[in-house]
Design an enzyme around this catalytic site. Structure first.
Site, PDB file in Angstrom:
ATOM      1  N   ASP A 233      -3.300  -5.440   4.713  1.00  0.00           N
ATOM      2  CA  ASP A 233      -3.975  -4.732   3.669  1.00  0.00           C
ATOM      3  C   ASP A 233      -4.010  -3.230   4.050  1.00  0.00           C
ATOM      4  O   ASP A 233      -3.788  -2.211   3.390  1.00  0.00           O
ATOM      5  CB  ASP A 233      -5.545  -5.005   4.100  1.00  0.00           C
ATOM      6  N   HIS A 234      -3.663  -3.012   5.456  1.00  0.00           N
ATOM      7  CA  HIS A 234      -3.633  -1.506   6.060  1.00  0.00           C
ATOM      8  C   HIS A 234      -2.434  -0.880   5.794  1.00  0.00           C
ATOM      9  O   HIS A 234      -2.064   0.150   6.227  1.00  0.00           O
ATOM     10  CB  HIS A 234      -4.187  -1.497   7.243  1.00  0.00           C
ATOM     11  N   ASP A 235      -1.410  -1.994   5.115  1.00  0.00           N
ATOM     12  CA  ASP A 235       0.007  -1.423   4.787  1.00  0.00           C
ATOM     13  C   ASP A 235      -0.076  -0.842   3.369  1.00  0.00           C
ATOM     14  O   ASP A 235       0.851  -0.132   3.042  1.00  0.00           O
ATOM     15  CB  ASP A 235       1.012  -2.513   4.803  1.00  0.00           C
ATOM     16  N   THR A 307       1.246   4.299   0.838  1.00  0.00           N
ATOM     17  CA  THR A 307       2.347   3.735  -0.164  1.00  0.00           C
ATOM     18  C   THR A 307       2.071   2.609  -0.542  1.00  0.00           C
ATOM     19  O   THR A 307       1.255   1.622   0.101  1.00  0.00           O
ATOM     20  CB  THR A 307       3.860   3.625   0.547  1.00  0.00           C
ATOM     21  N   PHE A 309       3.647   0.082  -1.299  1.00  0.00           N
ATOM     22  CA  PHE A 309       4.679  -0.845  -1.208  1.00  0.00           C
ATOM     23  C   PHE A 309       4.659  -1.712   0.341  1.00  0.00           C
ATOM     24  O   PHE A 309       3.898  -1.040   1.265  1.00  0.00           O
ATOM     25  CB  PHE A 309       6.308  -0.198  -1.069  1.00  0.00           C
ATOM     26  N   ASP A 311       5.807  -2.015   3.258  1.00  0.00           N
ATOM     27  CA  ASP A 311       7.082  -1.253   3.937  1.00  0.00           C
ATOM     28  C   ASP A 311       6.599  -0.985   5.491  1.00  0.00           C
ATOM     29  O   ASP A 311       7.218  -0.113   5.835  1.00  0.00           O
ATOM     30  CB  ASP A 311       7.229  -0.156   3.083  1.00  0.00           C
ATOM     31  N   SER A 313       4.184   0.718   6.486  1.00  0.00           N
ATOM     32  CA  SER A 313       3.542   1.889   6.630  1.00  0.00           C
ATOM     33  C   SER A 313       2.450   1.927   7.628  1.00  0.00           C
ATOM     34  O   SER A 313       2.182   3.044   8.331  1.00  0.00           O
ATOM     35  CB  SER A 313       3.112   2.404   5.254  1.00  0.00           C
ATOM     36  N   HIS A 475     -12.881 -10.547   5.030  1.00  0.00           N
ATOM     37  CA  HIS A 475     -14.081 -10.348   5.481  1.00  0.00           C
ATOM     38  C   HIS A 475     -14.875 -11.820   5.757  1.00  0.00           C
ATOM     39  O   HIS A 475     -15.518 -11.812   6.718  1.00  0.00           O
ATOM     40  CB  HIS A 475     -15.043  -9.571   5.079  1.00  0.00           C
TER      41      HIS A 475
END
Length: 716
Positions: A233-235, A307, A309, A311, A313, A475
Site C-alpha cells: 500500500d505504501h508503494d 507513483t 505503479f 515499482d 517506490s 487494519h
C-alpha cells in the site's frame, strides 16, 4: 497583527467552503479585470504562506518542548514535503484565489457562483501559471531506458499518467454536501439521501468494537500477509494532509478546542461513549490536501504523492531529491545509503533522517533514536514495517554488489538502476503471484485478473481515490501485539509480546531490542487476526492509537470513515452498483447481502439506508469469499486497481523487452522467503510465507529455498 491575519485566513477558508445553495440560479457577476485577478492571486499567496509557516512553527515548537500529541506525530508523517508540498501549495493558492475572487464579484444578496465560470481562457491560464498548477502539466519528451523515479513518462502518450503528485482517479463522481468540497457531516442537520449521517465514532463503537475474548486468529494467514499488504500500500498511494493544521480564525488550536474550522474536521463524541466521557471532547482530524482543479472543474479531489505503479517506490522514493538522498554517494557502486551509527548483528540498518526535532525521539526520550529515512515517509510507523523496508534496502545492496562482481565495467548509475529494476520485479511477482491470490482467492483471481497479456497504453494506471480507503482492509488483520521470536521461534525474550499501542514510531526498538530478525520471525510464525463480522478491529487501534503521547488515543476505524467523507467518496450502494452487485434497500435485502440480520439491523439503526454506509466499514463487513480474505465489493475494487497497475505499466516485468527471456525465467524463482534468507541471520523460514504456519510445521532450511541466479545479467 498575526492574530488579525490568522482571523482573515479563517474567514477566507470558511468562505472557500461555502456551498452552492439549492434553488434559483445565481445573478451574473461583473466581468473580471486582470488587475483584480492579480490582486486576488497575491493576497492568496500571502494568506496560504502565513498559514503554512504558522503551522510548521507550532508543530516544531511542540516537538522541541516534548509536548507533541499523537496528531502532531501523525501530522509529521502526513505532511507533504519537497515537490509534494509545492503541488499542494499551488492547489491552495488557486483555491484561495478563486474564493477571494468570488467574494469580490458576487452581487450582494445573490447566491454563490463558481468563479471559473466567468473567467476567460487567458485569465484561467494566468491563474494556473501564477499559482503553480500549470507547472504540473508541462509537456516532455520521453526517452528513458529505466523507470523514472517520479513515474513520469511511463505512458509516452500521457507522461503524467501514474506519476507522483497527481490527482487520484475518480471511478465515480465525488459526493460533497455542497457538490464541490464540503464533506458530508460538516453542516449540522444536513441530510444525505434524506437521512442524517451517524457520527463515525458511534459507528466504530457499535459496529467495529468487540471484546478481546472474541478475537480469532486466522488459521490460513500469517502476520506477514498483513504486513506485506501495508508495505505494498505504501508503494501505491499516499494522500498527505493539509499543511495548515490549525484553525486559522483567531489562531485557535482546534486540537484543544475541537473547533470545526478549515482544515479541521474533528470527530465528534457520541453520548455514552465507552471511553471518552466528555461529549464536548473530540478526536482531532485534519482534511487531506487538495489537488489542483482540472480545467473548470472545482470539485475537490486529493493527490497521490507516490507513483501509482508497483515499482518499489517505498524503497527508492517517488521524488528525485529523495531518491538522491537515499543513495550512497560516497562511492560509485550503485548502493543505497545505510546507517553509519548502528548495525544489526553486522548487517545494515536504514539511515536516520537526521532531523533536528524528531517525533520518534518522543517515544523513548532516554534512547535518543530518531526516525529512519526510506523511500516512504511512513517507514518508522512501526518496527514491523521498518523491518520490511530494511530487508529490501539490504537486498538492493546485495544485488548491486553481485551485479558489480559479474560486470565490473558497469557504472554506479547502471548498477543502481539494474538492481532497482530487479527489486521492482520482485515486488511485482511477490504481490501478484503470492499475495493477491490469498486476498482474492486463487480461483477468482484466475477468472477475473487473468494472465498477463501485454502492455496497453490506453489503460489508466492511476490509483483510484476509493482504493486509498478500501485497501485499509488490512487494519482488520492486525493482532494487538508485536511478536518477536528467538532463533528457535520461541517467545523467550522479556519483550517478545509488545502491545501495538507501544510500538508506533518506536524506532529505538530496532536499535536496542534485537534488530529485525526477531520481528521477521514473529511475522512468519504468528497468525494474523481473522476479520469477522463480530470482531473487526482490535482496541489497540480503535481506542489506543498513539495513546502513549496523548490523553485521548485515536480511533483508526473512525479516522477511516471520516477520511472517506473528507474525500467525497460515494456510499456503499453506489460502489456495489459500480461493481455490478445488488444494492440492498431494506433490512431483508441487507441481511441477505451480509448473511447476518443482527449486523444489518445495526447498520440500518445507524445509517437508516444502505446508501449512506461509509465505504470502508460496509466493505469490511461483507462475508469473505471462498479462499479469500475480502468480500465481493473489495474483491471487485482490488481487481480493478491491480489490473490497471499491471496492464498500464510500460515497465511491467513480463512485458517483452523489459527483461530477457533468461532473466524472466530466473526471476520466477524469487520469493520473499529467499530475500529473508539472503539478508538476515535467519536460517529456517516459512516456505509459504503468507500462510499461517506454526513452527516447525511449514518451515524449511534456507538451503531448500531456490536462489536467484544472476548469471543472466552478465555482460548485459
Amino acid at each position: 497583527m498575526m492574530q488579525q491575519l490568522l482571523a482573515l485566513v479563517g474567514a477566507l477558508a470558511t468562505l472557500i467552503l461555502t456551498q452552492h445553495a439549492e434553488g434559483t440560479a445565481p445573478a451574473s457577476p461583473s466581468p473580471v479585470e486582470i488587475s483584480v485577478l492579480r490582486d486576488c492571486i497575491a493576497e492568496a499567496k500571502l494568506l496560504v504562506d502565513t498559514a503554512y509557516n504558522h503551522t510548521q512553527k507550532s508543530i516544531m515548537q511542540r516537538l522541541r518542548s516534548g509536548s507533541a500529541s499523537p496528531m502532531d506525530l501523525l501530522a509529521y508523517f502526513k505532511q507533504p514535503v519537497a515537490a509534494t508540498r509545492r503541488v499542494v501549495q499551488a492547489a491552495d493558492y488557486m483555491h484561495v484565489a478563486l474564493g477571494l475572487l468570488e467574494e469580490r464579484l458576487q452581487p450582494r444578496g445573490s447566491r454563490p457562483f463558481n468563479a471559473t465560470d466567468v473567467l476567460t481562457e487567458p485569465q484561467l491560464r494566468l491563474l494556473s501559471q501564477a499559482s503553480g498548477c500549470a507547472l504540473q502539466d508541462q509537456a516532455e519528451r520521453c526517452s528513458n531506458k529505466y523507470r523514472t523515479i517520479t513515474g513520469r513518462c511511463n505512458n509516452k502518450k500521457h507522461p503524467w499518467l501514474g506519476a507522483s503528485n497527481q490527482a487520484l482517479a475518480r471511478w465515480l463522481p465525488a459526493e460533497y454536501e455542497d457538490h464541490r468540497s464540503l464533506p458530508f457531516g460538516w453542516t449540522p442537520g444536513k441530510r444525505r439521501n434524506g437521512f442524517l449521517l451517524p457520527l463515525v465514532r458511534d459507528v466504530s463503537n457499535q459496529i467495529v468494537r468487540f471484546p478481546s475474548k472474541k478475537l480469532t486468529s486466522d488459521r490460513g494467514r500469517a502476520l506477514m500477509f498483513m504486513q506485506w499488504g501495508q508495505f505494498i500500500d505504501h508503494d501505491l498511494d499516499f494522500s498527505p494532509e493539509s499543511p495548515a493544521r490549525v484553525a486559522f480564525s483567531m489562531g485557535v488550536d482546534c486540537e484543544k478546542t475541537c473547533a470545526q474550522l478549515p482544515p479541521c474536521f474533528p470527530i465528534k463524541i457520541p453520548r455514552n461513549d465507552p471511553r471518552i466521557k466528555n461529549q464536548r471532547d473530540c478526536i482531532p482530524f485534519f482534511r487531506s490536501a487538495p489537488a489542483c482543479p482540472q480545467n473548470r472543474n472545482k470539485v475537490r479531489n486529493q493527490i497521490n504523492a507516490l507513483t501509482s505503479f508497483v515499482d518499489a517506490s517505498m524503497v527508492y522514493g517517488s521524488e528525485v531529491t529523495l531518491a538522491l538522498r537515499l543513495r550512497n554517494r560516497t562511492n560509485f557502486l550503485g548502493l543505497l545509503a545505510t546507517n553509519q551509527r548502528f548495525q544489526d548483528n553486522g548487517r545494515a540498518l536504514l539511515p536516520f533522517d537526521n532531523l533536528h526535532e524528531d517525533p520518534c525521539l518522543l517515544t523513548n526520550r532516554s534512547a535518543r533514536i530518531p526516525c529512519f529515512l526510506a523511500g516512504d515517509t511512513r517507514s518508522s510507523e512501526t518496527p514491523k514495517l521498518t523491518a520490511l523496508h530494511t530487508l529490501f534496502v539490504r537486498e538492493h545492496n546485495r544485488l548491486a554488489a553481485e551485479l558489480r562482481r559479474l560486470n565490473p565495467h558497469w557504472s554506479g548509475d547502471k548498477l543502481y538502476n539494474e538492481a532497482r529494476k530487479i527489486v521492482g520485479a520482485m515486488v511485482q511477482i511477490i504481490t501478484y503471484r503470492d499475495f493477491l491470490p490469498l486476498v482474492l482467492g486463487r480461483a477468482r483471481i484466475r477468472r477475473t485478473l487473468g494472465p498477463y497479456r501485454g502492455y496497453c497504453s490506453n489503460v489508466d494506471p492511476r490509483v483510484a481515490n476509493v482504493f486509498t480507503l478500501a485497501f485499509r482492509f488490512g487494519h482488520t488483520m492486525l493482532q494487538p501485539f508485536m511478536f518477536r521470536l528467538d532463533s528457535q521461534y520461541r517467545a523467550s525474550a522479556p519483550n517478545s509480546h509488545v502491545p501495538l499501542s507501544s510500538v508506533f514510531f518506536a524506532s529505538w526498538r530496532i536499535i536496542h531490542e534485537g534488530g529485525i530478525d526477531p520481528i521477521l520471525r514473529g511475522l512468519m510464525a504468528t497468525p494474523a487476526k481473522l476479520n469477522r463480522q463480530d470482531s473487526m478491529l482490535v482496541d489497540e487501534l480503535r481506542d489506543k492509537l498513539f495513546q502513549q503521547v496523548r490523553r485521548i488515543g485515536l480511533d483508526l476505524a473512525a479516522l477511516n470513515m471520516q477520511r472517506s467523507r473528507d474525500h467525497g467518496l460515494p456510499g456503499y450502494n453506489a460502489w456495489r452498483r459500480f461493481c455490478g452487485l445488488s444494492q440492498p434497500r431494506n433490512l431483508a435485502q441487507l441481511s441477505r447481502v451480509l448473511k447476518n440480520q443482527d449486523l444489518a439491523r445495526k447498520f440500518l439503526r445507524l445509517y437508516k439506508t444502505p446508501d449512506n454506509i461509509d465505504i470502508w466499514v460496509g466493505a469490511i463487513a461483507e462475508p469473505l469469499l471462498p479462499g479469500a480474505r475480502v468480500g465481493p465489493l473489495l474483491a471487485c475494487l482490488f481487481e480493478n486497481q491491480f489490473r490497471r497497475a499491471r496492464d498500464g505499466d510500460r515497465f511491467w516485468w513480463q512485458k517483452w523487452g523489459v527483461f530477457t527471456k533468461r532473466q524472466r525465467k530466473a526471476l520466477r524463482r524469487i520469493s520473499l522467503s529467499r530475500i529473508v534468507c539472503d539478508n538476515t541471520g535467519i536460517t529456517t523460514v516459512s516456505r509459504d510465507i503468507f500462510r499461517a504456519n506454526i513452527y516447525p510445521q511449514g518451515f524449511v532450511s534456507c538451503s531448500r529455498i531456490p536462489k536467484l541466479n544472476l548469471s543472466a545479467w552478465r555482460g548485459k
